[in-house]
Design an enzyme around this catalytic site. Structure first.
Site, PDB file in Angstrom:
ATOM      1  N   LYS A   1       6.344  38.814 -23.399  1.00 58.36           N
ATOM      2  CA  LYS A   1       7.597  39.686 -23.759  1.00 58.36           C
ATOM      3  C   LYS A   1       7.739  39.721 -25.371  1.00 58.36           C
ATOM      4  CE  LYS A   1      11.080  38.724 -24.813  1.00 58.36           C
ATOM      5  NZ  LYS A   1      11.886  40.003 -25.336  1.00 58.36           N
TER       6      LYS A   1
ATOM      7  N   GLY B   1      12.218  43.015 -21.747  1.00 59.71           N
ATOM      8  CA  GLY B   1      13.213  42.851 -21.118  1.00 59.71           C
ATOM      9  C   GLY B   1      13.890  42.019 -21.973  1.00 59.71           C
TER      10      GLY B   1
ATOM     11  N   GLY C   1      16.023  38.516 -23.978  1.00 63.26           N
ATOM     12  CA  GLY C   1      15.833  37.200 -24.498  1.00 63.26           C
ATOM     13  C   GLY C   1      16.079  36.404 -23.515  1.00 63.26           C
TER      14      GLY C   1
ATOM     15  N   VAL D   1      14.471  37.232 -19.582  1.00 68.21           N
ATOM     16  CA  VAL D   1      13.345  37.291 -19.246  1.00 68.21           C
ATOM     17  C   VAL D   1      12.311  36.144 -20.187  1.00 68.21           C
ATOM     18  CG1 VAL D   1      10.796  38.750 -19.361  1.00 68.21           C
ATOM     19  CG2 VAL D   1      12.865  39.941 -18.636  1.00 68.21           C
ATOM     20  N   GLY D   2      13.114  36.565 -21.495  1.00 71.86           N
ATOM     21  CA  GLY D   2      12.944  35.396 -21.896  1.00 71.86           C
ATOM     22  C   GLY D   2      12.967  33.123 -21.086  1.00 71.86           C
TER      23      GLY D   2
ATOM     24  N   CYS E   1       8.542  36.719 -42.136  1.00 69.99           N
ATOM     25  CA  CYS E   1       8.676  35.344 -42.137  1.00 69.99           C
ATOM     26  C   CYS E   1       8.615  34.789 -43.321  1.00 69.99           C
ATOM     27  CB  CYS E   1       7.853  34.601 -40.536  1.00 69.99           C
ATOM     28  SG  CYS E   1       6.509  35.175 -40.659  1.00 69.99           S
TER      29      CYS E   1
ATOM     30  N   GLU F   1      17.658  32.219 -44.334  1.00 68.72           N
ATOM     31  CA  GLU F   1      16.589  33.499 -44.040  1.00 68.72           C
ATOM     32  C   GLU F   1      17.645  35.119 -44.053  1.00 68.72           C
ATOM     33  OE1 GLU F   1      14.502  33.939 -40.241  1.00 68.72           O
ATOM     34  OE2 GLU F   1      12.142  34.194 -41.545  1.00 68.72           O
TER      35      GLU F   1
HETATM   36  P1  NAD Z   1      14.775  36.745 -32.551  1.00 70.24           P
HETATM   37  O1  NAD Z   1      14.466  35.279 -32.209  1.00 70.24           O
HETATM   38  O2  NAD Z   1      15.505  37.669 -31.894  1.00 70.24           O
HETATM   39  O3  NAD Z   1      13.571  37.520 -30.738  1.00 70.24           O
HETATM   40  C1  NAD Z   1      12.416  36.683 -30.538  1.00 70.24           C
HETATM   41  C2  NAD Z   1      12.218  37.281 -29.038  1.00 70.24           C
HETATM   42  O4  NAD Z   1      12.476  35.990 -28.760  1.00 70.24           O
HETATM   43  C3  NAD Z   1      12.393  39.064 -29.067  1.00 70.24           C
HETATM   44  O5  NAD Z   1      11.467  38.851 -27.938  1.00 70.24           O
HETATM   45  C4  NAD Z   1      13.695  38.419 -28.190  1.00 70.24           C
HETATM   46  O6  NAD Z   1      13.808  38.654 -26.918  1.00 70.24           O
HETATM   47  C5  NAD Z   1      13.230  36.400 -27.566  1.00 70.24           C
HETATM   48  N1  NAD Z   1      15.128  35.819 -26.808  1.00 70.24           N
HETATM   49  C6  NAD Z   1      15.766  36.056 -27.256  1.00 70.24           C
HETATM   50  N2  NAD Z   1      16.717  34.741 -27.207  1.00 70.24           N
HETATM   51  C7  NAD Z   1      15.580  34.603 -26.325  1.00 70.24           C
HETATM   52  C8  NAD Z   1      15.844  33.276 -25.242  1.00 70.24           C
HETATM   53  N3  NAD Z   1      17.141  32.954 -25.426  1.00 70.24           N
HETATM   54  N4  NAD Z   1      15.370  32.809 -24.743  1.00 70.24           N
HETATM   55  C9  NAD Z   1      13.630  33.022 -24.512  1.00 70.24           C
HETATM   56  N5  NAD Z   1      13.415  34.489 -25.923  1.00 70.24           N
HETATM   57  C10 NAD Z   1      14.617  34.984 -26.158  1.00 70.24           C
HETATM   58  O7  NAD Z   1      14.244  37.130 -33.990  1.00 70.24           O
HETATM   59  P2  NAD Z   1      13.659  38.581 -34.066  1.00 70.24           P
HETATM   60  O8  NAD Z   1      14.630  39.027 -34.506  1.00 70.24           O
HETATM   61  O9  NAD Z   1      13.088  39.674 -32.825  1.00 70.24           O
HETATM   62  O10 NAD Z   1      12.682  38.894 -35.256  1.00 70.24           O
HETATM   63  C11 NAD Z   1      13.458  37.900 -36.128  1.00 70.24           C
HETATM   64  C12 NAD Z   1      12.565  36.114 -36.876  1.00 70.24           C
HETATM   65  O11 NAD Z   1      11.147  36.332 -36.284  1.00 70.24           O
HETATM   66  C13 NAD Z   1      12.660  36.101 -37.502  1.00 70.24           C
HETATM   67  O12 NAD Z   1      13.881  34.871 -38.453  1.00 70.24           O
HETATM   68  C14 NAD Z   1      11.883  35.612 -38.571  1.00 70.24           C
HETATM   69  O13 NAD Z   1      11.553  34.502 -39.328  1.00 70.24           O
HETATM   70  C15 NAD Z   1      10.897  35.267 -37.442  1.00 70.24           C
HETATM   71  N6  NAD Z   1       9.206  35.689 -37.575  1.00 70.24           N
HETATM   72  C16 NAD Z   1       8.948  34.456 -37.426  1.00 70.24           C
HETATM   73  C17 NAD Z   1       7.288  34.517 -37.671  1.00 70.24           C
HETATM   74  C18 NAD Z   1       6.686  33.182 -37.857  1.00 70.24           C
HETATM   75  O14 NAD Z   1       4.965  33.340 -37.870  1.00 70.24           O
HETATM   76  N7  NAD Z   1       6.956  32.104 -38.294  1.00 70.24           N
HETATM   77  C19 NAD Z   1       6.460  35.889 -38.232  1.00 70.24           C
HETATM   78  C20 NAD Z   1       7.573  37.058 -37.602  1.00 70.24           C
HETATM   79  C21 NAD Z   1       8.895  36.295 -37.827  1.00 70.24           C
END
Ligand code: NAD
Length: 477
Positions: free
Chosen positions: A169, A200, A202, A205-206, A278, A378
């Protein structure tokens, strides 16, 4: 205009049961460039069922068979290299040159995991016991929008190496990129059901992946907030977890560093991937007595950075991925000013002539203190905070004064001193005097930057579970 109205289940592109349609917007000009039909819980359950059925045979494949698959997954990315890059620039707005580097990284991930798998001991003897490291089962891979192919490949490659099947996803903001990479993988000829994709939301689907009892592990990259939700909701079915979360990485410049090199590099490190990464070094920690010099060098560097159309040569910072991300960055810039930090370059609003896309001004604040929100949270955009210290101990204390611990940077002309400081910083990775990568070394965070590690042997170990067999060689009496 792209219409994405299929998801990928059991080796076929099928119409989703979900009906919600979402616009896909080019962040460089805010034009609608596509529409995606989002999958729902039913689609997720169908994908999990396909992955579960495929696992029975896939778990028993030989190393040679899986080596062939990893090679094919690499090859199909290379074959579709331009298409993949085009999708990333258009949909995500990442500058083209950086995009190409990341796509290549994604391809190489499969080869690195192939090497690791060949050397991995899937069976060991410990005393009288035979210990076999068995594939975990169905894995839910949940990824963010900031480097779609990198995150997918970083998770998929060890899953294949271990003999696990997956449901992917990706972010709903990466639907075009996800479609293109799903088409690549389809051509790789991997057995049906091993790789499944469901577009989908988060929380739809997540969330279904997180609570479903047939999913053994969630490998998640994203925000710390969502990581917490996954850890909480996955506990009901004892999900194994790999969580790669946020960061607020310190960049410690010691007083003996070469400032002409270290400061421009620090700015580039903070603004790489348009600040939407990140690992960016978003807290620049410098000696108080050299602050004025640092400010001048920072201003000069930022003035030389090209912000704009991601297709144009030389562009280093493209637009933010979405209106929401644009607003988030603006919010933090306002907070910085409001809480008394000194704005030395940038500020709120669009850069001149760039109000047609989600562009922000690369922004730097000096005289930031650790009680300010911009030093703690962040931002995920090109906003850099400069903090100053009087002693080396204070520099280390500032570096560690964070809930995160993903990456850190240290500059000094004295390697011994730099290594000593690096050893005191609580962080999954510390880079000394430059930017390097070792793709087989573990990547992940201390503290609230995550749980577990990706890449290399540490990454592969997350996808297997040890089984101890005793009496395996005992002669029946
Ligand atoms: P996000 O946490 O909003 O979403 C990440 C993914 O999780 C998406 O696919 C989203 O649809 C899904 N998601 C959202 N709510 C969910 C839920 N309740 N259950 C399951 N899945 C769910 O993050 P973003 O805005 O897409 O990305 C930015 C964030 O990602 C930043 O905080 C960044 O630091 C982090 N990041 C971390 C790394 C690392 O390797 N540590 C790398 C890149 C990005």
């Amino acid at each position: 205009m792209r219409t994405i109205d299929h998801i990928y289940i059991n080796g076929k592109f099928v119409k989703p049961h979900g009906t919600e349609v979402m616009d896909i917007i080019n962040p460089a000009n805010k034009e609608v460039i596509g529409r995606v039909t989002l999958g729902d819980e039913q689609d997720t359950r169908d994908a999990i069922a396909a992955a579960k059925a495929a696992f029975k045979t896939f778990a028993k494949t030989s190393i040679e068979e899986r080596a062939h698959m990893l090679q094919r997954l690499h090859d199909v990315i290379i074959e579709k290299f331009d298409l993949l890059n085009e999708a990333a620039v258009e949909e995500y707005g990442a500058p083209a040159a950086a995009t190409a580097g990341r796509t290549m990284y994604a391809a190489k991930n499969f080869l690195h995991n192939l090497d690791v798998m060949k050397e991995f001991q899937f069976e060991k003897r410990i005393g009288k016991a035979k210990v076999s490291l068995e594939p975990l089962g169905v894995i839910g891979l949940i990824t963010p929008w900031n480097a779609n192919y990198t995150h997918i490949s970083t998770k998929l490659a060890p899953a294949i190496a271990a003999g696990c099947t997956v449901v992917i996803k990706a972010s709903e903001l990466s639907a075009i990129q996800t479609q293109v990479i799903a088409e690549c993988f389809h051509e790789a000829g991997i057995p049906a059901g091993v790789i499944n994709f469901v577009n989908g939301r988060g929380d739809v689907v997540g969330a279904e992946l997180t609570r479903h009892p047939d999913v053994a592990m969630i490998s998640f990259t994203g925000s710390t907030n969502v990581g917490r939700i996954i850890a909480r909701d996955g506990a009901a079915t004892m999900k194994r977890l790999v969580l790669e979360l946020g960061g607020k990485s310190p960049n410690v410049i010691l007083d003996d560093a070469d400032y002409q090199k270290a400061i421009p590099l620090a700015v580039m490190t903070a603004f790489s991937n348009s600040g939407q990464a990140c690992h960016v070094g978003s807290r620049l920690i410098v000696p108080e007595h050299r602050l004025e010099e640092v400010k001048q060098l920072v201003i000069k560097t930022v003035e030389g950075i090209k912000v704009g159309n991601p297709w144009e040569e030389g562009t280093f910072i493209g637009p933010m991925v979405s209106q929401k991300q644009y607003e988030t960055v603006q919010h933090y810039i306002h907070l910085g000013v409001e809480q008394g930090a000194e704005l030395i370059i940038g500020g709120s609003g669009h850069p001149e002539g760039l109000d047609n896309g989600y562009y922000v001004k690369p922004t730097v604040f000096a005289n930031v203190t650790m009680d300010m929100t911009i030093a703690k949270e962040e931002i995920f955009g090109p906003v850099l905070s400069i903090l100053s210290y009087k002693t080396e101990e204070e520099a280390i204390a500032i570096a560690n004064d964070t809930i995160y611990g993903l990456s850190a940077y240290v500059s000094s002309s004295n390697l011994e001193r730099a290594n000593d400081v690096a050893s005191q910083i609580v962080s999954g990775r510390v880079l000394i005097n430059g930017l390097y990568d070792e793709p087989k070394a573990p990547f992940g965070g201390f503290k609230q930057s995550g749980i577990g590690r990706e890449c290399g042997i540490y990454g592969l170990e997350s996808y297997v579970e040890p089984k101890t067999i005793l009496g395996h060689d005992a002669v029946p009496q």
